[in-house]
Write a protein that holds these residues in place. Structure first.
Motif, PDB file in Angstrom:
ATOM      1  N   GLN A 125      50.791  45.749  38.198  1.00 55.18           N
ATOM      2  CA  GLN A 125      50.617  44.441  37.553  1.00 55.18           C
ATOM      3  C   GLN A 125      49.412  43.704  38.120  1.00 55.18           C
ATOM      4  O   GLN A 125      48.627  43.115  37.376  1.00 55.18           O
ATOM      5  CB  GLN A 125      51.880  43.578  37.751  1.00 55.18           C
ATOM      6  N   LEU A 126      49.251  43.777  39.448  1.00 51.56           N
ATOM      7  CA  LEU A 126      48.105  43.108  40.081  1.00 51.56           C
ATOM      8  C   LEU A 126      46.794  43.747  39.625  1.00 51.56           C
ATOM      9  O   LEU A 126      45.821  43.042  39.355  1.00 51.56           O
ATOM     10  CB  LEU A 126      48.248  43.144  41.609  1.00 51.56           C
ATOM     11  N   ARG A 127      46.792  45.081  39.513  1.00 55.25           N
ATOM     12  CA  ARG A 127      45.602  45.781  39.024  1.00 55.25           C
ATOM     13  C   ARG A 127      45.275  45.349  37.609  1.00 55.25           C
ATOM     14  O   ARG A 127      44.144  45.022  37.280  1.00 55.25           O
ATOM     15  CB  ARG A 127      45.859  47.287  39.041  1.00 55.25           C
ATOM     16  N   ARG A 128      46.307  45.331  36.787  1.00 53.80           N
ATOM     17  CA  ARG A 128      46.115  44.979  35.384  1.00 53.80           C
ATOM     18  C   ARG A 128      45.531  43.562  35.228  1.00 53.80           C
ATOM     19  O   ARG A 128      44.775  43.274  34.311  1.00 53.80           O
ATOM     20  CB  ARG A 128      47.449  45.094  34.654  1.00 53.80           C
ATOM     21  N   MET A 129      45.923  42.672  36.168  1.00 53.44           N
ATOM     22  CA  MET A 129      45.442  41.299  36.093  1.00 53.44           C
ATOM     23  C   MET A 129      44.176  41.082  36.907  1.00 53.44           C
ATOM     24  O   MET A 129      43.728  39.946  37.081  1.00 53.44           O
ATOM     25  CB  MET A 129      46.564  40.349  36.553  1.00 53.44           C
ATOM     26  N   GLY A 130      43.623  42.181  37.418  1.00 53.30           N
ATOM     27  CA  GLY A 130      42.363  42.092  38.170  1.00 53.30           C
ATOM     28  C   GLY A 130      42.519  41.457  39.537  1.00 53.30           C
ATOM     29  O   GLY A 130      41.595  40.854  40.065  1.00 53.30           O
ATOM     30  N   LEU A 131      43.698  41.614  40.145  1.00 52.92           N
ATOM     31  CA  LEU A 131      43.987  40.919  41.406  1.00 52.92           C
ATOM     32  C   LEU A 131      44.177  41.862  42.601  1.00 52.92           C
ATOM     33  O   LEU A 131      44.532  41.409  43.678  1.00 52.92           O
ATOM     34  CB  LEU A 131      45.266  40.087  41.266  1.00 52.92           C
ATOM     35  N   SER A 132      43.994  43.151  42.406  1.00 52.34           N
ATOM     36  CA  SER A 132      44.235  44.055  43.548  1.00 52.34           C
ATOM     37  C   SER A 132      42.963  44.302  44.329  1.00 52.34           C
ATOM     38  O   SER A 132      41.899  43.893  43.919  1.00 52.34           O
ATOM     39  CB  SER A 132      44.841  45.367  43.081  1.00 52.34           C
TER      40      SER A 132
END
Ligand SMILES: [Zn+2]
Length: 132
Positions: A125-132
């Motif tokens: 989810q974090l990757r998908r939202m550009g947060l990882s």
């Protein structure tokens, strides 16, 4: 994001008390449709950002407030996908609240360990939202 005591909601609080504190923490509205939800409102419900079905823990870091209609409509949809779906319907969901929840949940899992099912889901989810 200030890490004041206001943000620290004890896990052992009863559900109704946790919900009241979450409304203070995030604002007295549904995270998805922004409908006003005052403390004790019969339509206020605890929403798990990482769904319980996906291993999301019943921790305040993973809990936000949603109205019953949104809670039911979302079901087990992933938070990143549901934010997009809400925006596609013309709503202005609390993306900021969901982002903070995902980041705090990741930090809480790093601190406390466990949550083997939630970890990869959360990372996705974090990757998908550009947060990882
Ligand atoms: Zn709603």
């Amino acid at each position: 994001m200030a890490a004041g005591s206001r943000d620290e909601i004890p896990r052992e609080l009863p559900r109704a008390a946790r919900l009241a504190r979450i409304l203070e923490r995030d604002g007295a509205e549904c995270v998805w449709c922004r409908r006003p939800l005052a403390r004790g409102h019969h339509d206020a419900s605890l929403e798990h950002v990482v769904p319980k079905l996906k291993g999301g823990p019943a921790w305040p870091e993973n809990e936000v407030c949603a109205c019953r209609d949104c809670n039911r409509a979302r079901g087990h949809t992933a938070p990143a996908a549901w934010l997009d779906a809400c925006e596609a319907r013309g709503l202005q969901p609390r993306r900021d609240v969901i982002v903070v929840s995902l980041l705090k949940l990741r930090a809480a899992i790093e601190q406390h360990g466990g949550q083997r099912r939630a970890r990869p889901y959360l990372a996705g989810q974090l990757r998908r939202m550009g947060l990882s």
